[in-house]
Design a protein around this motif. Structure first.
Motif, PDB file in Angstrom:
ATOM      1  N   ILE A 125     -31.300 109.002 -17.141  1.00 47.69           N
ATOM      2  CA  ILE A 125     -32.711 109.103 -17.477  1.00 47.69           C
ATOM      3  C   ILE A 125     -33.308 110.365 -16.855  1.00 47.69           C
ATOM      4  N   LYS A 126     -34.442 110.781 -17.369  1.00 46.40           N
ATOM      5  CA  LYS A 126     -35.242 111.864 -16.805  1.00 46.40           C
ATOM      6  C   LYS A 126     -34.482 113.185 -16.688  1.00 46.40           C
ATOM      7  N   GLY A 127     -33.543 113.413 -17.588  1.00 47.88           N
ATOM      8  CA  GLY A 127     -32.843 114.692 -17.625  1.00 47.88           C
ATOM      9  C   GLY A 127     -31.718 114.861 -16.635  1.00 47.88           C
ATOM     10  N   PHE A 128     -31.378 113.815 -15.903  1.00 51.67           N
ATOM     11  CA  PHE A 128     -30.279 113.882 -14.942  1.00 51.67           C
ATOM     12  C   PHE A 128     -28.934 113.675 -15.640  1.00 51.67           C
ATOM     13  N   GLU A 129     -27.920 114.269 -15.058  1.00 52.07           N
ATOM     14  CA  GLU A 129     -26.552 114.047 -15.511  1.00 52.07           C
ATOM     15  C   GLU A 129     -25.627 114.087 -14.299  1.00 52.07           C
ATOM     16  N   ALA A 130     -24.456 113.517 -14.465  1.00 51.72           N
ATOM     17  CA  ALA A 130     -23.471 113.539 -13.382  1.00 51.72           C
ATOM     18  C   ALA A 130     -22.092 113.721 -13.989  1.00 51.72           C
ATOM     19  N   GLU A 131     -21.233 114.372 -13.225  1.00 51.04           N
ATOM     20  CA  GLU A 131     -19.880 114.623 -13.684  1.00 51.04           C
ATOM     21  C   GLU A 131     -18.872 113.956 -12.771  1.00 51.04           C
ATOM     22  N   PHE A 132     -18.030 113.133 -13.365  1.00 53.43           N
ATOM     23  CA  PHE A 132     -16.955 112.465 -12.650  1.00 53.43           C
ATOM     24  C   PHE A 132     -15.717 113.364 -12.682  1.00 53.43           C
ATOM     25  N   ILE A 133     -15.244 113.773 -11.514  1.00 52.11           N
ATOM     26  CA  ILE A 133     -14.025 114.564 -11.424  1.00 52.11           C
ATOM     27  C   ILE A 133     -13.018 113.755 -10.617  1.00 52.11           C
ATOM     28  N   LYS A 134     -12.087 113.147 -11.326  1.00 58.08           N
ATOM     29  CA  LYS A 134     -11.154 112.210 -10.697  1.00 58.08           C
ATOM     30  C   LYS A 134     -10.301 112.882  -9.624  1.00 58.08           C
ATOM     31  N   SER A 135      -9.859 114.100  -9.907  1.00 58.83           N
ATOM     32  CA  SER A 135      -8.954 114.792  -8.977  1.00 58.83           C
ATOM     33  C   SER A 135      -9.651 115.142  -7.666  1.00 58.83           C
ATOM     34  N   LYS A 136     -10.963 115.198  -7.696  1.00 54.03           N
ATOM     35  CA  LYS A 136     -11.730 115.540  -6.492  1.00 54.03           C
ATOM     36  C   LYS A 136     -12.442 114.333  -5.898  1.00 54.03           C
ATOM     37  N   PHE A 137     -12.257 113.160  -6.480  1.00 58.24           N
ATOM     38  CA  PHE A 137     -12.957 111.947  -6.043  1.00 58.24           C
ATOM     39  C   PHE A 137     -14.467 112.226  -5.935  1.00 58.24           C
ATOM     40  N   SER A 138     -14.997 112.928  -6.926  1.00 58.30           N
ATOM     41  CA  SER A 138     -16.408 113.314  -6.829  1.00 58.30           C
ATOM     42  C   SER A 138     -17.206 112.822  -8.027  1.00 58.30           C
ATOM     43  N   PHE A 139     -18.502 112.708  -7.802  1.00 57.47           N
ATOM     44  CA  PHE A 139     -19.443 112.273  -8.841  1.00 57.47           C
ATOM     45  C   PHE A 139     -20.776 112.937  -8.516  1.00 57.47           C
ATOM     46  N   ASN A 140     -20.866 114.228  -8.777  1.00 57.07           N
ATOM     47  CA  ASN A 140     -22.054 114.994  -8.398  1.00 57.07           C
ATOM     48  C   ASN A 140     -23.162 114.845  -9.420  1.00 57.07           C
ATOM     49  N   LEU A 141     -24.371 114.811  -8.912  1.00 59.36           N
ATOM     50  CA  LEU A 141     -25.570 114.652  -9.738  1.00 59.36           C
ATOM     51  C   LEU A 141     -26.217 116.009  -9.955  1.00 59.36           C
ATOM     52  N   ARG A 142     -26.708 116.239 -11.184  1.00 58.39           N
ATOM     53  CA  ARG A 142     -27.318 117.537 -11.485  1.00 58.39           C
ATOM     54  C   ARG A 142     -28.572 117.346 -12.332  1.00 58.39           C
ATOM     55  N   LYS A 143     -29.476 118.311 -12.162  1.00 56.45           N
ATOM     56  CA  LYS A 143     -30.610 118.429 -13.068  1.00 56.45           C
ATOM     57  C   LYS A 143     -30.944 119.910 -13.171  1.00 56.45           C
ATOM     58  N   PRO A 144     -31.012 120.453 -14.384  1.00 57.47           N
ATOM     59  CA  PRO A 144     -31.184 121.902 -14.542  1.00 57.47           C
ATOM     60  C   PRO A 144     -32.534 122.422 -14.041  1.00 57.47           C
ATOM     61  N   SER A 145     -33.586 121.602 -14.172  1.00 60.20           N
ATOM     62  CA  SER A 145     -34.917 122.085 -13.823  1.00 60.20           C
ATOM     63  C   SER A 145     -35.736 120.907 -13.285  1.00 60.20           C
ATOM     64  N   VAL A 146     -35.965 120.902 -11.982  1.00 53.91           N
ATOM     65  CA  VAL A 146     -36.648 119.743 -11.374  1.00 53.91           C
ATOM     66  C   VAL A 146     -38.159 119.863 -11.508  1.00 53.91           C
ATOM     67  N   GLN A 147     -38.786 118.686 -11.407  1.00 55.48           N
ATOM     68  CA  GLN A 147     -40.242 118.607 -11.424  1.00 55.48           C
ATOM     69  C   GLN A 147     -40.716 117.997 -10.115  1.00 55.48           C
ATOM     70  N   TRP A 148     -41.982 118.152  -9.830  1.00 53.38           N
ATOM     71  CA  TRP A 148     -42.542 117.593  -8.607  1.00 53.38           C
ATOM     72  C   TRP A 148     -42.282 116.079  -8.546  1.00 53.38           C
ATOM     73  N   SER A 149     -42.306 115.431  -9.702  1.00 46.15           N
ATOM     74  CA  SER A 149     -42.119 113.984  -9.764  1.00 46.15           C
ATOM     75  C   SER A 149     -40.686 113.544  -9.458  1.00 46.15           C
ATOM     76  N   ASP A 150     -39.781 114.489  -9.289  1.00 41.08           N
ATOM     77  CA  ASP A 150     -38.408 114.146  -8.907  1.00 41.08           C
ATOM     78  C   ASP A 150     -38.262 113.971  -7.396  1.00 41.08           C
ATOM     79  N   THR A 151     -39.327 114.181  -6.674  1.00 46.73           N
ATOM     80  CA  THR A 151     -39.313 113.922  -5.233  1.00 46.73           C
ATOM     81  C   THR A 151     -38.973 112.456  -4.999  1.00 46.73           C
ATOM     82  N   ALA A 152     -37.884 112.217  -4.281  1.00 46.26           N
ATOM     83  CA  ALA A 152     -37.378 110.848  -4.122  1.00 46.26           C
ATOM     84  C   ALA A 152     -36.161 110.873  -3.213  1.00 46.26           C
TER      85      ALA A 152
END
Lengths: 111, 116
Positions: free
Chosen positions: A60-87
């Motif tokens: 939701i709200k323009g967020f995305e995440a990428e699962f990289i199995k080989s790195k045991f990672s699940f990083n969260l990204r958003k290209p352009s944040v807004q003030w309302s993303d403060t959390a």
């Protein structure tokens, strides 16, 4: 039991900046991964989840995440944040039925 | 529809007292979880109910903590002889009946417990 590591404790950025929050979990196999968000004064809400299939997950709200199995990672990204993303943002992995959470990352977006 | 509700929202008590925290899950959700969130930390698992029975209580810190769910809906977390270290936000979550293991947990607003 799974453990989750979130790399940043507090991130401060300006509106329109890009955001990336790191998350690593401790071991492999079949994993269900989640990002939850807690806005000021509100309860934990699901932002997005990965169960299987396409490793790039849209939330939701323009967020995305990428699962990289080989790195045991699940990083969260958003290209352009807004003030309302403060959390506060929490990464979690499902360990059978229970969730193991990271310590959280506080994101402050300056107008 | 209504989400998970928890009462009270805040509870202040004195060391040594007994407290009860209530959770009302989403209607129809058979799985219920309690977590505890200390300051600066993520939520930590306490106990999981599937229906009326506690399927896993391995996260309860000691025998002062106990939880019940007598009719498979509302749950009560009970803490005896409270200690200052019990101060935290207690979160409840619920999810639909297990089916393929792909349930999402929905969280309530939490009860903030302060033990003086």
């Amino acid at each position: 039991a799974q453990s989750v590591s979130q790399h940043n404790h507090h991130v401060i950025l300006s509106e329109a900046a890009s955001l990336e929050l790191g998350c690593n979990y401790s071991y492999g196999g079949t994993v269900n991964l989640f990002w939850y968000v807690q806005y000021p004064g509100q309860h934990l809400q699901l932002l997005l989840k990965y169960f299987s299939g396409d490793p790039l997950v849209k939330g939701i709200k323009g967020f995305e995440a990428e699962f990289i199995k080989s790195k045991f990672s699940f990083n969260l990204r958003k290209p352009s944040v807004q003030w309302s993303d403060t959390a506060e943002y929490f990464c979690a992995v499902r360990d059978d039925y229970k969730l193991s959470f990271g310590a959280g990352t506080t994101v402050t977006v300056r107008a | 529809g209504a989400g998970v509700s928890q009462t009270p929202s805040n509870k202040v008590t004195e060391k040594g007292k007994y407290v009860e925290l209530r959770c009302d899950p989403i209607s129809g959700h058979t799985a219920l979880y309690w977590y505890r969130q200390s300051l600066g930390q993520g939520p930590e698992f306490l106990i999981y109910f599937q229906g009326t029975g506690a399927a896993d209580d391995s996260g309860l810190p000691n025998d002062r903590f106990f939880a019940v769910r007598p009719e498979g809906s509302v749950s009560t977390l009970k803490i005896q002889r409270t200690e200052r270290g019990d101060s935290a936000v207690y979160l409840c979550a619920s999810s639909p009946q297990r089916g393929g293991g792909f349930e999402t947990q929905y969280f309530g607003p939490g009860t903030r417990l302060l033990v003086l």
